[in-house]
Design a protein around this motif. Structure first.
Motif, PDB file in Angstrom:
ATOM      1  N   ASP A 112      64.498  46.281  48.423  1.00  0.00           N
ATOM      2  CA  ASP A 112      63.078  46.059  48.172  1.00  0.00           C
ATOM      3  C   ASP A 112      62.798  46.048  46.666  1.00  0.00           C
ATOM      4  O   ASP A 112      62.057  45.183  46.168  1.00  0.00           O
ATOM      5  CB  ASP A 112      62.252  47.142  48.850  1.00  0.00           C
ATOM      6  N   PHE A 113      63.378  47.000  45.945  1.00  0.00           N
ATOM      7  CA  PHE A 113      63.164  47.066  44.496  1.00  0.00           C
ATOM      8  C   PHE A 113      63.710  45.816  43.813  1.00  0.00           C
ATOM      9  O   PHE A 113      63.062  45.232  42.938  1.00  0.00           O
ATOM     10  CB  PHE A 113      63.826  48.325  43.935  1.00  0.00           C
ATOM     11  N   ILE A 114      64.896  45.381  44.218  1.00  0.00           N
ATOM     12  CA  ILE A 114      65.491  44.174  43.645  1.00  0.00           C
ATOM     13  C   ILE A 114      64.608  42.962  43.918  1.00  0.00           C
ATOM     14  O   ILE A 114      64.366  42.120  43.041  1.00  0.00           O
ATOM     15  CB  ILE A 114      66.916  43.964  44.205  1.00  0.00           C
ATOM     16  N   ALA A 115      64.108  42.858  45.142  1.00  0.00           N
ATOM     17  CA  ALA A 115      63.262  41.717  45.501  1.00  0.00           C
ATOM     18  C   ALA A 115      61.955  41.716  44.718  1.00  0.00           C
ATOM     19  O   ALA A 115      61.488  40.666  44.261  1.00  0.00           O
ATOM     20  CB  ALA A 115      62.968  41.749  47.006  1.00  0.00           C
ATOM     21  N   ARG A 116      61.375  42.891  44.530  1.00  0.00           N
ATOM     22  CA  ARG A 116      60.096  42.982  43.831  1.00  0.00           C
ATOM     23  C   ARG A 116      60.230  42.751  42.333  1.00  0.00           C
ATOM     24  O   ARG A 116      59.365  42.133  41.706  1.00  0.00           O
ATOM     25  CB  ARG A 116      59.452  44.346  44.084  1.00  0.00           C
ATOM     26  N   GLU A 117      61.326  43.252  41.755  1.00  0.00           N
ATOM     27  CA  GLU A 117      61.462  43.229  40.297  1.00  0.00           C
ATOM     28  C   GLU A 117      62.502  42.235  39.789  1.00  0.00           C
ATOM     29  O   GLU A 117      62.678  42.083  38.588  1.00  0.00           O
ATOM     30  CB  GLU A 117      61.794  44.643  39.788  1.00  0.00           C
ATOM     31  N   GLY A 118      63.187  41.572  40.711  1.00  0.00           N
ATOM     32  CA  GLY A 118      64.182  40.597  40.294  1.00  0.00           C
ATOM     33  C   GLY A 118      65.490  41.201  39.860  1.00  0.00           C
ATOM     34  O   GLY A 118      66.339  40.524  39.271  1.00  0.00           O
ATOM     35  N   GLY A 119      65.694  42.495  40.138  1.00  0.00           N
ATOM     36  CA  GLY A 119      66.937  43.154  39.766  1.00  0.00           C
ATOM     37  C   GLY A 119      66.657  44.545  39.236  1.00  0.00           C
ATOM     38  O   GLY A 119      65.522  45.018  39.230  1.00  0.00           O
ATOM     39  N   ALA A 120      67.716  45.200  38.795  1.00  0.00           N
ATOM     40  CA  ALA A 120      67.619  46.520  38.170  1.00  0.00           C
ATOM     41  C   ALA A 120      68.547  46.543  36.975  1.00  0.00           C
ATOM     42  O   ALA A 120      69.649  45.989  37.016  1.00  0.00           O
ATOM     43  CB  ALA A 120      67.999  47.617  39.158  1.00  0.00           C
ATOM     44  N   ASP A 121      68.102  47.169  35.906  1.00  0.00           N
ATOM     45  CA  ASP A 121      68.918  47.286  34.696  1.00  0.00           C
ATOM     46  C   ASP A 121      69.646  48.624  34.629  1.00  0.00           C
ATOM     47  O   ASP A 121      70.747  48.706  34.091  1.00  0.00           O
ATOM     48  CB  ASP A 121      68.022  47.130  33.457  1.00  0.00           C
ATOM     49  N   ILE A 122      69.023  49.666  35.170  1.00  0.00           N
ATOM     50  CA  ILE A 122      69.602  51.005  35.163  1.00  0.00           C
ATOM     51  C   ILE A 122      69.403  51.622  36.536  1.00  0.00           C
ATOM     52  O   ILE A 122      68.291  51.631  37.063  1.00  0.00           O
ATOM     53  CB  ILE A 122      68.938  51.901  34.095  1.00  0.00           C
ATOM     54  N   VAL A 123      70.476  52.127  37.124  1.00  0.00           N
ATOM     55  CA  VAL A 123      70.409  52.847  38.393  1.00  0.00           C
ATOM     56  C   VAL A 123      70.962  54.238  38.145  1.00  0.00           C
ATOM     57  O   VAL A 123      72.107  54.395  37.716  1.00  0.00           O
ATOM     58  CB  VAL A 123      71.214  52.135  39.501  1.00  0.00           C
ATOM     59  N   ILE A 124      70.151  55.254  38.410  1.00  0.00           N
ATOM     60  CA  ILE A 124      70.538  56.637  38.140  1.00  0.00           C
ATOM     61  C   ILE A 124      70.602  57.404  39.452  1.00  0.00           C
ATOM     62  O   ILE A 124      69.580  57.601  40.117  1.00  0.00           O
ATOM     63  CB  ILE A 124      69.551  57.327  37.183  1.00  0.00           C
ATOM     64  N   ALA A 125      71.794  57.820  39.827  1.00  0.00           N
ATOM     65  CA  ALA A 125      71.985  58.638  41.033  1.00  0.00           C
ATOM     66  C   ALA A 125      71.871  60.098  40.613  1.00  0.00           C
ATOM     67  O   ALA A 125      72.847  60.732  40.206  1.00  0.00           O
ATOM     68  CB  ALA A 125      73.333  58.347  41.669  1.00  0.00           C
ATOM     69  N   SER A 126      70.642  60.624  40.725  1.00  0.00           N
ATOM     70  CA  SER A 126      70.348  61.977  40.269  1.00  0.00           C
ATOM     71  C   SER A 126      70.167  62.966  41.407  1.00  0.00           C
ATOM     72  O   SER A 126      70.132  64.173  41.168  1.00  0.00           O
ATOM     73  CB  SER A 126      69.075  61.951  39.400  1.00  0.00           C
ATOM     74  N   ALA A 127      70.047  62.478  42.631  1.00  0.00           N
ATOM     75  CA  ALA A 127      69.830  63.383  43.760  1.00  0.00           C
ATOM     76  C   ALA A 127      70.999  64.352  43.881  1.00  0.00           C
ATOM     77  O   ALA A 127      72.163  63.948  43.834  1.00  0.00           O
ATOM     78  CB  ALA A 127      69.672  62.586  45.056  1.00  0.00           C
ATOM     79  N   GLY A 128      70.680  65.619  44.031  1.00  0.00           N
ATOM     80  CA  GLY A 128      71.737  66.615  44.155  1.00  0.00           C
ATOM     81  C   GLY A 128      71.190  67.923  44.701  1.00  0.00           C
ATOM     82  O   GLY A 128      70.021  68.248  44.512  1.00  0.00           O
ATOM     83  N   ILE A 129      72.054  68.665  45.378  1.00  0.00           N
ATOM     84  CA  ILE A 129      71.696  69.991  45.864  1.00  0.00           C
ATOM     85  C   ILE A 129      72.795  70.964  45.478  1.00  0.00           C
ATOM     86  O   ILE A 129      73.939  70.573  45.213  1.00  0.00           O
ATOM     87  CB  ILE A 129      71.469  70.014  47.388  1.00  0.00           C
ATOM     88  N   SER A 130      72.423  72.245  45.430  1.00  0.00           N
ATOM     89  CA  SER A 130      73.374  73.271  45.006  1.00  0.00           C
ATOM     90  C   SER A 130      73.160  74.534  45.838  1.00  0.00           C
ATOM     91  O   SER A 130      72.038  75.047  45.907  1.00  0.00           O
ATOM     92  CB  SER A 130      73.173  73.587  43.519  1.00  0.00           C
TER      93      SER A 130
END
Length: 264
Positions: free
Chosen positions: A77-95
């Motif tokens: 959805d994000f790619i379709a709306r914005e025409g792509g992504a320049d930075i993808v940050i996988a920040s989700a984490g649990i401890s």
């Protein structure tokens, strides 16, 4: 549609509702970026998006990153709306603290790896082919941890998951080297976030989340392959790597342990 160099970045961030993810969202929004924000808690995510500069241009995706189908749909959805992504940050984490001798902790091991490792690969996967077709700087960013450098007592799941993040990002960096996509590993030390607020032990060089985000964004822009923040923890990390096992064991076998997740 591909990104034009010099235009504001299109940034997709998981784990965006609090902590490091929220700090990175604020940093990139202040730089004029358009954001795709992923987290489980819809209310916090919506509140964050509404508080950011350019609130109307950002997209929120309330979902659990362990739901890979939902994560892929959000990416598409994000790619379709914005025409792509320049930075993808996988920040989700649990401890959570874990003890292998406690059978009730085995599901916690699985949950930590599902969120910290498996979801990172699921985050990056939908973006790689479109990024290869884009022009300009492109970044895949994995948030690791200094905890991934040596195993710590009572933190087997978290330390092992972050060690896996470092190795995974290194492998991905080699896979994508010829494509022009830079894979960046950021290894935070102690950052002042809700995740660290329950730690029952000293946290040397504790860093403000906003300061961390600014320095992380600078490292990401440079395409650094690996960066420890704050820099003082980078020095500590190098020492830990060099410490022989007998000395490491003697020093850290009595260290305080991370709080375990109590069974429901």
């Amino acid at each position: 549609m591909t990104a034009t160099p010099g235009q504001p970045d299109r940034v997709f961030i998981t784990g965006a509702s609090s902590g490091i993810g929220a700090a990175l969202a604020r940093e990139y929004a202040a730089r004029g970026a358009t954001l795709g924000l992923v987290a489980r808690r819809r209310e916090l995510l919506a509140s964050l998006a509404a508080s950011l500069p350019g609130a109307g241009r950002h997209h929120i995706y309330p979902l659990d990153v362990t739901d890979h189908a939902a994560l892929a749909a959000a990416a598409q959805d994000f790619i379709a709306r914005e025409g792509g992504a320049d930075i993808v940050i996988a920040s989700a984490g649990i401890s959570h603290g874990t003890l292998t001798e406690r059978p009730e902790d085995l599901p916690v091991f699985e949950s930590v790896f599902a969120t910290n490792v498996h979801a990172m690969a699921a985050t990056f996967a939908p973006f790689i082919a479109p990024m290869k077709a884009q022009a300009g700087p492109r970044r895949l960013v994995g948030i690791g941890s200094v905890a991934g450098i040596r195993g710590m007592r009572g933190a087997g799941a978290y330390c092992a998951s972050k060690a896996a993040v470092h190795s995974y990002c290194e492998s991905l960096r080699l896979e994508l080297r010829a494509s022009g996509i830079r894979v960046v590993t950021i290894a935070p030390g102690y950052i002042d976030t809700p995740m660290t607020s329950n730690n029952r032990f000293p946290m040397p060089f504790l860093m403000n989340a906003e300061r961390f985000a600014a320095q992380a964004a600078a490292a990401i822009a440079r395409g650094a392959s690996y960066r420890v923040l704050p820099w003082q923890m980078g020095f500590v990390a190098r020492l830990l790597r060099l410490l022989p096992n007998f000395l490491f064991d003697a020093v850290f076998s009595r260290a305080p342990t991370k709080q375990r997740k109590e069974p429901a």
